[in-house]
Design a protein around this motif. Structure first.
Motif, PDB file in Angstrom:
ATOM      1  N   VAL A  85       0.871  -1.206  -0.225  1.00  0.00           N
ATOM      2  CA  VAL A  85       0.013  -0.005  -0.086  1.00  0.00           C
ATOM      3  C   VAL A  85       0.836   1.014  -0.095  1.00  0.00           C
ATOM      4  O   VAL A  85       1.854   1.160   0.719  1.00  0.00           O
ATOM      5  CB  VAL A  85      -0.891   0.027   1.532  1.00  0.00           C
ATOM      6  N   SER A  86       0.503   2.168  -0.622  1.00  0.00           N
ATOM      7  CA  SER A  86       1.264   3.408  -0.554  1.00  0.00           C
ATOM      8  C   SER A  86       0.828   4.118   0.473  1.00  0.00           C
ATOM      9  O   SER A  86      -0.057   3.928   1.266  1.00  0.00           O
ATOM     10  CB  SER A  86       1.020   4.370  -2.262  1.00  0.00           C
ATOM     11  N   ALA A  87       1.632   5.354   0.537  1.00  0.00           N
ATOM     12  CA  ALA A  87       1.374   6.252   1.767  1.00  0.00           C
ATOM     13  C   ALA A  87      -0.043   7.124   1.565  1.00  0.00           C
ATOM     14  O   ALA A  87      -0.279   7.668   2.559  1.00  0.00           O
ATOM     15  CB  ALA A  87       2.710   7.404   1.973  1.00  0.00           C
ATOM     16  N   GLY A  88      -0.604   7.041   0.531  1.00  0.00           N
ATOM     17  CA  GLY A  88      -1.587   7.751   0.386  1.00  0.00           C
ATOM     18  C   GLY A  88      -1.305   9.178  -0.699  1.00  0.00           C
ATOM     19  O   GLY A  88      -0.276   9.750  -0.706  1.00  0.00           O
ATOM     20  N   ALA A  89      -2.465   9.494  -1.269  1.00  0.00           N
ATOM     21  CA  ALA A  89      -2.281  10.763  -2.112  1.00  0.00           C
ATOM     22  C   ALA A  89      -2.223  12.017  -1.185  1.00  0.00           C
ATOM     23  O   ALA A  89      -2.594  11.778   0.139  1.00  0.00           O
ATOM     24  CB  ALA A  89      -3.389  10.974  -2.896  1.00  0.00           C
ATOM     25  N   ARG A  90      -2.006  13.369  -1.741  1.00  0.00           N
ATOM     26  CA  ARG A  90      -1.893  14.462  -1.046  1.00  0.00           C
ATOM     27  C   ARG A  90      -2.960  15.350  -1.662  1.00  0.00           C
ATOM     28  O   ARG A  90      -3.489  15.278  -2.641  1.00  0.00           O
ATOM     29  CB  ARG A  90      -0.777  15.171  -1.324  1.00  0.00           C
ATOM     30  N   ASP A  91      -3.582  15.833  -0.571  1.00  0.00           N
ATOM     31  CA  ASP A  91      -4.725  17.037  -0.537  1.00  0.00           C
ATOM     32  C   ASP A  91      -4.022  18.174  -1.303  1.00  0.00           C
ATOM     33  O   ASP A  91      -2.806  18.373  -1.394  1.00  0.00           O
ATOM     34  CB  ASP A  91      -5.654  17.169   0.403  1.00  0.00           C
ATOM     35  N   ALA A  92      -4.911  19.104  -1.342  1.00  0.00           N
ATOM     36  CA  ALA A  92      -4.633  20.589  -1.770  1.00  0.00           C
ATOM     37  C   ALA A  92      -3.439  21.075  -1.103  1.00  0.00           C
ATOM     38  O   ALA A  92      -2.772  22.140  -1.509  1.00  0.00           O
ATOM     39  CB  ALA A  92      -5.868  21.555  -1.996  1.00  0.00           C
ATOM     40  N   ASP A  93      -3.715  21.148   0.417  1.00  0.00           N
ATOM     41  CA  ASP A  93      -2.638  21.622   1.419  1.00  0.00           C
ATOM     42  C   ASP A  93      -1.391  20.812   1.482  1.00  0.00           C
ATOM     43  O   ASP A  93      -0.466  21.300   2.082  1.00  0.00           O
ATOM     44  CB  ASP A  93      -3.287  21.736   2.531  1.00  0.00           C
ATOM     45  N   GLY A  94      -1.276  19.672   0.713  1.00  0.00           N
ATOM     46  CA  GLY A  94      -0.143  18.864   0.833  1.00  0.00           C
ATOM     47  C   GLY A  94      -0.085  17.881   2.098  1.00  0.00           C
ATOM     48  O   GLY A  94       0.893  17.025   2.082  1.00  0.00           O
ATOM     49  N   ASP A  95      -1.226  17.623   2.639  1.00  0.00           N
ATOM     50  CA  ASP A  95      -1.299  16.764   3.601  1.00  0.00           C
ATOM     51  C   ASP A  95      -1.654  15.459   3.102  1.00  0.00           C
ATOM     52  O   ASP A  95      -2.454  15.452   2.129  1.00  0.00           O
ATOM     53  CB  ASP A  95      -2.411  17.037   4.602  1.00  0.00           C
ATOM     54  N   ARG A  96      -1.027  14.359   3.651  1.00  0.00           N
ATOM     55  CA  ARG A  96      -1.431  13.028   3.275  1.00  0.00           C
ATOM     56  C   ARG A  96      -2.906  12.639   3.544  1.00  0.00           C
ATOM     57  O   ARG A  96      -3.427  12.835   4.504  1.00  0.00           O
ATOM     58  CB  ARG A  96      -0.486  11.889   3.755  1.00  0.00           C
ATOM     59  N   ILE A  97      -3.644  11.780   2.464  1.00  0.00           N
ATOM     60  CA  ILE A  97      -4.922  11.430   2.758  1.00  0.00           C
ATOM     61  C   ILE A  97      -4.613   9.961   3.088  1.00  0.00           C
ATOM     62  O   ILE A  97      -4.185   9.192   2.298  1.00  0.00           O
ATOM     63  CB  ILE A  97      -5.867  11.531   1.350  1.00  0.00           C
ATOM     64  N   ALA A  98      -5.206   9.488   4.141  1.00  0.00           N
ATOM     65  CA  ALA A  98      -4.990   7.996   4.633  1.00  0.00           C
ATOM     66  C   ALA A  98      -5.559   7.233   3.994  1.00  0.00           C
ATOM     67  O   ALA A  98      -6.662   7.491   3.471  1.00  0.00           O
ATOM     68  CB  ALA A  98      -5.346   7.937   6.200  1.00  0.00           C
ATOM     69  N   MET A  99      -5.035   5.944   3.500  1.00  0.00           N
ATOM     70  CA  MET A  99      -5.657   4.874   2.944  1.00  0.00           C
ATOM     71  C   MET A  99      -6.407   3.905   3.759  1.00  0.00           C
ATOM     72  O   MET A  99      -6.364   3.795   4.957  1.00  0.00           O
ATOM     73  CB  MET A  99      -4.571   3.801   2.357  1.00  0.00           C
ATOM     74  N   ASP A 100      -7.559   3.533   3.221  1.00  0.00           N
ATOM     75  CA  ASP A 100      -8.709   2.781   4.035  1.00  0.00           C
ATOM     76  C   ASP A 100      -8.344   1.298   3.873  1.00  0.00           C
ATOM     77  O   ASP A 100      -9.053   0.562   4.549  1.00  0.00           O
ATOM     78  CB  ASP A 100     -10.152   2.878   3.217  1.00  0.00           C
ATOM     79  N   VAL A 101      -7.291   0.826   3.244  1.00  0.00           N
ATOM     80  CA  VAL A 101      -6.835  -0.535   2.885  1.00  0.00           C
ATOM     81  C   VAL A 101      -5.669  -0.725   3.661  1.00  0.00           C
ATOM     82  O   VAL A 101      -4.652   0.160   3.802  1.00  0.00           O
ATOM     83  CB  VAL A 101      -6.973  -0.939   1.632  1.00  0.00           C
ATOM     84  N   LYS A 102      -5.173  -1.987   3.919  1.00  0.00           N
ATOM     85  CA  LYS A 102      -3.855  -2.228   4.548  1.00  0.00           C
ATOM     86  C   LYS A 102      -3.414  -3.482   3.987  1.00  0.00           C
ATOM     87  O   LYS A 102      -4.204  -4.428   3.298  1.00  0.00           O
ATOM     88  CB  LYS A 102      -3.683  -2.225   5.783  1.00  0.00           C
ATOM     89  N   THR A 103      -2.120  -3.864   3.961  1.00  0.00           N
ATOM     90  CA  THR A 103      -1.470  -4.959   3.602  1.00  0.00           C
ATOM     91  C   THR A 103      -2.126  -6.158   4.211  1.00  0.00           C
ATOM     92  O   THR A 103      -2.471  -6.161   5.565  1.00  0.00           O
ATOM     93  CB  THR A 103       0.114  -5.051   3.736  1.00  0.00           C
ATOM     94  N   GLY A 104      -2.552  -7.198   3.261  1.00  0.00           N
ATOM     95  CA  GLY A 104      -3.080  -8.482   4.038  1.00  0.00           C
ATOM     96  C   GLY A 104      -4.711  -8.447   3.719  1.00  0.00           C
ATOM     97  O   GLY A 104      -5.397  -9.492   4.028  1.00  0.00           O
ATOM     98  N   ASP A 105      -5.237  -7.107   3.587  1.00  0.00           N
ATOM     99  CA  ASP A 105      -6.714  -7.147   3.267  1.00  0.00           C
ATOM    100  C   ASP A 105      -7.112  -7.975   2.175  1.00  0.00           C
ATOM    101  O   ASP A 105      -6.419  -8.016   1.105  1.00  0.00           O
ATOM    102  CB  ASP A 105      -7.303  -5.597   3.154  1.00  0.00           C
ATOM    103  N   ARG A 106      -8.393  -8.590   2.144  1.00  0.00           N
ATOM    104  CA  ARG A 106      -8.819  -9.273   1.020  1.00  0.00           C
ATOM    105  C   ARG A 106      -9.848  -8.225   0.209  1.00  0.00           C
ATOM    106  O   ARG A 106     -10.679  -7.878   1.332  1.00  0.00           O
ATOM    107  CB  ARG A 106      -9.523 -10.617   1.262  1.00  0.00           C
ATOM    108  N   VAL A 107      -9.819  -7.988  -0.695  1.00  0.00           N
ATOM    109  CA  VAL A 107     -10.705  -6.959  -1.597  1.00  0.00           C
ATOM    110  C   VAL A 107     -11.422  -7.672  -2.863  1.00  0.00           C
ATOM    111  O   VAL A 107     -10.886  -8.574  -3.335  1.00  0.00           O
ATOM    112  CB  VAL A 107      -9.864  -5.796  -1.881  1.00  0.00           C
ATOM    113  N   LEU A 108     -12.463  -6.895  -3.030  1.00  0.00           N
ATOM    114  CA  LEU A 108     -12.974  -7.086  -4.484  1.00  0.00           C
ATOM    115  C   LEU A 108     -12.803  -5.862  -5.087  1.00  0.00           C
ATOM    116  O   LEU A 108     -12.827  -4.667  -4.643  1.00  0.00           O
ATOM    117  CB  LEU A 108     -14.545  -7.312  -4.138  1.00  0.00           C
TER     118      LEU A 108
END
Length: 94
Positions: free
Chosen positions: A42-65
């Motif tokens: 998982v990446s660190a997340g995208a940045r918003d307009a202010d340059g702050d990281r947007i947290a990811m909702d998934v993590k390593t090991g999650d099973r996803v569709l």
């Protein structure tokens, strides 16, 4: 080690059954690619307009569709993986 950038994740497909409920074996060329996988990185997340990281909702090991046409297939260390944006993920399997 591979680390995705922005809001991307690295996914390993989880293969489905090779038989139908009636016991018929499905040949490789007739099988649809599964839309289920396990998050490998998982990446660190995208940045918003202010340059702050947007947290990811998934993590390593999650099973996803994910959607049928989501992401791009890549080969890394001899393994077939997919890289996709977090928004391509439809949900986490509990």
């Amino acid at each position: 080690m591979f680390t995705p950038l922005n809001d991307r994740v690295l996914v390993r497909r989880i293969e489905g059954d090779e038989k139908t409920k009636g016991g018929l074996i499905i040949p490789d060329n007739a099988k649809e690619k599964p839309a289920e996988g396990e998050i490998v990185a998982v990446s660190a997340g995208a940045r918003d307009a202010d340059g702050d990281r947007i947290a990811m909702d998934v993590k390593t090991g999650d099973r996803v569709l994910f959607g049928k046409w989501a992401g791009s297939e890549i080969k890394f260390d001899g393994e077939d993986l997919m890289i996709m944006k977090e928004s391509d993920i439809l949900g986490i399997i509990a």
